[in-house]
Design an enzyme around this catalytic site. Sequence first.
Site, PDB file in Angstrom:
ATOM      1  N   ASP A 167       0.826  -1.204   0.000  1.00 49.74           N
ATOM      2  CA  ASP A 167       0.000   0.000   0.000  1.00 49.74           C
ATOM      3  C   ASP A 167       0.864   1.259   0.000  1.00 49.74           C
ATOM      4  OD1 ASP A 167      -1.967   2.080   0.972  1.00 49.74           O
ATOM      5  OD2 ASP A 167      -3.251   0.320   1.050  1.00 49.74           O
ATOM      6  N   ASP A 168       0.561   2.182  -0.914  1.00 53.84           N
ATOM      7  CA  ASP A 168       1.158   3.531  -0.924  1.00 53.84           C
ATOM      8  C   ASP A 168       2.686   3.512  -1.001  1.00 53.84           C
ATOM      9  OD1 ASP A 168      -1.395   4.516  -0.684  1.00 53.84           O
ATOM     10  OD2 ASP A 168      -1.064   5.589   1.185  1.00 53.84           O
ATOM     11  N   ASP A 211      -0.058  -0.364  -4.866  1.00 55.42           N
ATOM     12  CA  ASP A 211      -1.381   0.002  -5.402  1.00 55.42           C
ATOM     13  C   ASP A 211      -1.437   1.418  -5.951  1.00 55.42           C
ATOM     14  OD1 ASP A 211      -1.251   1.323  -2.956  1.00 55.42           O
ATOM     15  OD2 ASP A 211      -3.268   0.779  -2.324  1.00 55.42           O
ATOM     16  N   ASN A 212      -0.490   2.265  -5.579  1.00 55.90           N
ATOM     17  CA  ASN A 212      -0.381   3.619  -6.126  1.00 55.90           C
ATOM     18  C   ASN A 212       0.952   4.193  -5.693  1.00 55.90           C
ATOM     19  OD1 ASN A 212      -2.862   3.987  -3.770  1.00 55.90           O
ATOM     20  ND2 ASN A 212      -0.932   5.048  -3.413  1.00 55.90           N
ATOM     21  N   HIS A 215     -10.929  -3.411   0.593  1.00 50.51           N
ATOM     22  CA  HIS A 215     -11.259  -2.015   0.288  1.00 50.51           C
ATOM     23  C   HIS A 215     -12.007  -1.853  -1.034  1.00 50.51           C
ATOM     24  CE1 HIS A 215      -9.840   2.391   1.119  1.00 50.51           C
ATOM     25  NE2 HIS A 215     -11.155   2.216   1.212  1.00 50.51           N
ATOM     26  N   CYS A 249      -6.105   3.750  -3.972  1.00 52.20           N
ATOM     27  CA  CYS A 249      -6.105   2.299  -3.813  1.00 52.20           C
ATOM     28  C   CYS A 249      -7.313   1.561  -4.371  1.00 52.20           C
ATOM     29  CB  CYS A 249      -5.904   1.939  -2.352  1.00 52.20           C
ATOM     30  SG  CYS A 249      -7.180   2.547  -1.257  1.00 52.20           S
TER      31      CYS A 249
END
Length: 664
Positions: free
Chosen positions: A47-48, A292-293, A142, A87
Site C-alpha cells: 500500500d502507498d 497500489d499507487n 477495500h 487504492c
Amino acid sequence: MGRFANVDRRTVLRGIGAAGVGAALGPGGRRAEAAAAPPNIVVILIDDLARRELGCYGNTFNETPNMDRLAADGIRFTAGYCGAPVCSPTRASLMTGQYPARVGITEFLGPSGDDFLPTSFQTLPETLRGAGYRTCLIGKWHLSETYTGPVRDRPGNPWSHGFDEVIASEQQYIAGGDYFYPYFMLPNLPQRLDNEYLTDRLNLEATDFITRAHQAGSPFFLYLSHYATHQTLAAPQPLIDKYAAKPGAGQAGRKPVLAAMLEVIDAGVKQIRDTLTSLGIAGNTIILLLSDNGGDSATDTSVPFRGAKATLYEGGVRVPMIAYRPGAPGGRVVDAPLSTVDFMPTLLAAAGVAAPAGQKADGVSFAGLLDGGSAPARDALFWVYPHWHDPGLPSASVRKGRYKLLRRLHDNREELYDLIADEAETTDLTASMPAKATELRTALDAHLRDVDRFPPEPSPANVPTALLEQEFDAGLGGFTVLAPAPENRAGTVAASGGALTVTAGGSAAFALLRSTLAVGADNVAAIVSQRSYANTATTAQDTLFAGFVKDAQNYVLAWYNHRQKRTGWDVRIAGTLTGNRVTQLDGAINYPGPNARLACVLHGDEITAYAVAAGGAWQYLFTADIGRFVRLDDPAVRATYKFGFGARIDGGTMTIERFAARRR
C-alpha cells in the site's frame, strides 16, 4: 466443472513435487512437469509505496534484499503502472482486468457510502476458482463502503467475488492505519503472535495458507494485500531504532518508520519463497509484487517522478512492479508499459484458464513475457481520476508509446510529455508538438466516450433534447417558490424584465424554485443562467443552485459560490440536510458572477456539476455519489423529483436570466 476437476490428485501432486526437486527443463526453459500442472499464483500488493523505496530501484537506505532477489530472479518493470492514483480503483482493475472508470470505481471507497465492486463482474479469483483453484485473500480488500451488518452479507464482500478464504480483511473502515494488536478494524481477529504486528501476522497467514492449499492438492491463488505502508506509519520500535541510527536518517527517501515497515514486508517475501521451496512447489509458482499507487506526499516524495498519490503524474501511478516465473530467464529489466489491468488476462493465460465469456478486457496478457518472450503490443494506457483530492486535481491521461498527455478536467488544460527523455515531466510539449498532442487528445476523447464514466459538458451537442427552456419575462409560471423554506431565510423573489430577481435586505435569501416537469430519465441536466449580481459585502454569499427537487424537505442540488470560489452539493432527505464542500477548489478556479451558468447532470446515482468560466466554455467542477442518500437511478424514485434551481445572496440582489432542463 473446474478445468482441473478431472485431473487425478496424485498426478497433480506428483507433477508439483517433481518440479520442486529438479525435473528436466521443457520448452521455453520451463520444467516439463511444472508446465503440465496448473501453476500456483501469489500476488503481493503493498500500500502507498513509491517505486524508489526498493533497493532494486536504487534506494540505498531501505533494506529490501528479498524483494531485490525476487527482481534478480525474475523481471523488474521500469514502466509498471497501477490502474489509478489511489487504492480502491487500482484494486478493482486488478480484480477485473478493466479500467476503473469502466468498473465505476474511480476514488477510494469511504466509510459511509454505498459503493462496492458489483458481482456482475466475474473477477480473477472467481474465474480461477471455477477452474479448480483454491483462492485466498489475506489483508486489505477495500472494495466496499459498507461496514455494518454481517461481514459476509455486505455488498461487494470478497467471498462474493470468488475467495474461498478471507483472512484478516478489514471489518471496519481502515482509516489512517492500524498495525498492532488489538486492531480496531479487525475486532474479531484473535491474536497469534506476542506483541503482534499486523504485517507479521499477514506473513504468517500467507505461509499457513500455502501449506494448507498444497496439502489439499489444489493449485492456489493467494492475494496477499498488505495494509502497510499506508498512513499512519507505525512499526516495531527496535526496527525504527535501527533505521534511525543509519546515516542520513530523516532525509528524503530515508524515513526510518517507513523503512522499518518495509523490512517486515520484505521478510514476508522470504518466508513465502522459503515455504514454497520446503513444500517442493517453488518451481511451479508465479509471484507478482507491486504497489497500489504512488507514495503518499504526506510521508515522502516519488523522486525522480513528479507528483504523488492522488495525481496522474508519474509519481502517482508509476509503481514498483516485479514478476517471477520459475524456469524463465532472470534478471530482466522490461521498459514496456504494463498495468494492473493486465494482471487478470496475464494470470488466466499463464494458468491456461479461459477469460470470462462476454466480459470486456481492457488489459493485455504478458504471460509470454513471464515465460521469457517479448512484451505484448499495446496501443495505449488510460487513467481517469475525476476527483479533487489533495494534491491532485480532476484529471485524465493517456500514455501512447513514449508520450503521455494529461488533461485537467476542470479547465481542460493539457500537458504533453516525452516519458523517455523526460520521465520527471518537466517540459510540456503541447506547443512544440501539436500533431502528437492532437493524436493523444483524440485517443483520450475516444476513451472517455467509451467508458462513459461521467457525463460530458452539458452543451446541446452532448445533452441534445430540450425538456424546458424558460426565461422569466412572463413571470414564474410553472414554478413554485419554496422560500423561506427550507432554510427559513428572509428575502424576496420577483420576475420582471426577462429575469428573476432575488433580493436580500441585509440577510440571506434562499429562493428554491421547482418546475412542474418531472425528472423522467437518466442523463438529464438542470441548467441555471445568471445575468448579474450586486453585492458589496466581502464575505457575502452569492451562490447558484441547480439540481433536482421533490419538495422543500427533499432535494439534491449542486452549488457554486462565485464570491468565495467554492463549490459543493446539498442533499436534504426528509428534512435532514447533508452535503459536502469541495474545499480544495478554493482559489483554483475563478468563474464570473455575471453571465455565469451552473449545471447539475444526473448520471446513474451520481451528479456531476459544471460551470461556465469567463471564456464561455463549460468546465468540470465535481462528481458526487448521492446513492447512499436517495436512489435517483431508480425510475420510480426519480419520477417523484422535479427540476429545480435556486439562489442565495447576502445584502444585495442577484438576477437569474434563464433555466433549462435537457436530456441526453
